[in-house]
Design an enzyme around this catalytic site. Structure first.
Site, PDB file in Angstrom:
ATOM      1  N   CYS A  91       4.598   1.514   3.759  1.00 49.51           N
ATOM      2  CA  CYS A  91       5.148   0.443   2.927  1.00 49.51           C
ATOM      3  C   CYS A  91       3.973  -0.442   2.518  1.00 49.51           C
ATOM      4  CB  CYS A  91       6.236  -0.329   3.659  1.00 49.51           C
ATOM      5  SG  CYS A  91       5.666  -1.198   5.146  1.00 49.51           S
ATOM      6  N   PHE A  92       4.196  -1.685   2.203  1.00 46.25           N
ATOM      7  CA  PHE A  92       3.087  -2.496   1.695  1.00 46.25           C
ATOM      8  C   PHE A  92       2.054  -2.816   2.774  1.00 46.25           C
ATOM      9  CE2 PHE A  92       1.131  -6.609   0.397  1.00 46.25           C
ATOM     10  CZ  PHE A  92       0.438  -6.113  -0.705  1.00 46.25           C
TER      11      PHE A  92
END
Length: 364
Positions: free
Chosen positions: A96-97
């Site tokens: 994810c980020f």
């Protein structure tokens, strides 16, 4: 036996490891990695709602809203997509980020579905930082540039030699007014990501002296990374001096034959021809001020007639007329002027084969 979460970013990129990107589509579109596929935990609207909730009410409320938005059939459908990716790519990773909550939730839901799948520590942000640092580090290595007039095959050469880095290929644009392809140009982030990965692979193959095409600051709509651009301003240049007829053949194949074929393959016969003609006209239009409006009108007419003859009976000779004039009256004088400012950095001149041999002997 479960695999550990990934911290070895270099091997991840060198090995073209499959990656499942859990970020929202809008994040993915701004920039991702060549081997990544977007399988978001939350869609754009869901992510926005959770983000707003987080700012107003804190993490616990945001997590609760996320579970409320992604549950039941929606959750089952997304988990099924993730599971299919994991089964198709058993050596891959998810991210994810920041390698935080979204990665851990995805990993947990996959475990509940019977799949133990690792994620990338630090997520997209850490991977992106690693690639930016790679570009900056490679910019400090010895480099040589390939220069020469339009049509000298500079891009072909950087792809033929073991230590060549194709900036235009990474940008998916040939750098000139006619430089676009049928496929869209990469975003700035994706350009830099592809470029950095190419550098990593060259280093893994033992390359320590890099060869680039002599480029300006801009390639189409993207900017050459500052560290590379600054280093290029000091680098030695080997100049390809191919004759006009050889250069014309390359340009005819690159800008005319291949582009017409690619447009028709992508859009069908009639629409492909229309888009091909529009592509050539836009290229001419973009340099009309530098050509002068009268010369622009004259060359545009020759170009349009050449396209009609090509479509009618496959005749290509008309394209030599506008291409040769464009080289002699626009591209060659412009490059001669630019090269004059770099004369002290020219270390070799010769035809294509001579430059390629010189690079092999002096820049390996």
């Amino acid at each position: 036996m479960s695999r550990r979460n990934c911290q070895d970013f270099r091997q991840l990129f060198i090995n073209d490891t499959p990656l499942m990107d859990m970020r929202a589509p809008v994040e993915f579109e701004q920039g991702a990695f060549p081997t990544s596929i977007n399988r978001p935990l939350m869609l754009d609207e869901e992510r926005q709602a959770v983000g707003t909730c987080y700012k107003k009410h804190g993490q616990e409320a945001a997590i609760a809203l996320g579970h409320e938005l992604v549950h039941g059939e929606i959750k089952a459908e997304r988990v099924a997509q993730w599971k299919a990716f994991c089964e198709a790519n058993p050596n891959g990773y998810l991210y994810c980020f920041r390698g935080g909550l979204r990665s851990r939730i995805t990993q947990q839901w996959l475990k509940e579905a019977g799949v133990d799948y690792p994620f990338v520590e630090g997520g997209y942000k850490a991977l992106r930082r690693f690639l930016i640092d790679t570009i900056d580090e490679v910019a400090t290595k010895p480099m040589t540039l390939i220069g020469g007039n339009t049509g000298c095959g500079k891009t072909i050469m950087v792809n033929e030699i073991a230590n060549g880095i194709d900036l235009e290929g990474a940008a998916n644009h040939r750098g000139s007014s006619f430089g676009r392809y049928v496929t869209a140009q990469r975003t700035q982030i994706n350009f830099e990501n592809v470029l950095a990965i190419a550098m990593l692979k060259k280093q893994a193959a033992g390359v320590s002296h890099f060869v680039y095409e002599d480029e300006g600051k801009i390639i189409g709509s993207v900017s050459v990374p500052l560290a590379i651009n600054h280093a290029m301003q000091q680098a030695p240049i080997a100049i390809v001096d191919d004759p006009l007829d050889v250069r014309l053949e390359r340009l005819l194949d690159d800008y005319v034959v291949r582009m017409q074929r690619d447009f028709c393959a992508e859009y069908g016969e009639q629409q492909g021809w229309d888009r091909f003609a529009a592509y050539l006209e836009r290229g001419m239009f973009s340099i009309r001020k530098r050509l002068g409006f009268q010369r622009y009108e004259e060359l545009l007419l020759v170009q349009q007639q050449a396209v009609k003859a090509m479509q009618a009976n496959g005749e290509l000779s008309g394209h030599y007329d506008w291409l040769s004039l464009l080289l002699e009256q626009y591209y060659d004088p412009m490059y001669t002027y630019q090269l004059g400012k770099k004369a002290d950095r020219i270390v070799f001149r010769g035809e294509y084969a001579d430059v390629k041999a010189w690079l092999a002997d002096n820049c390996a």
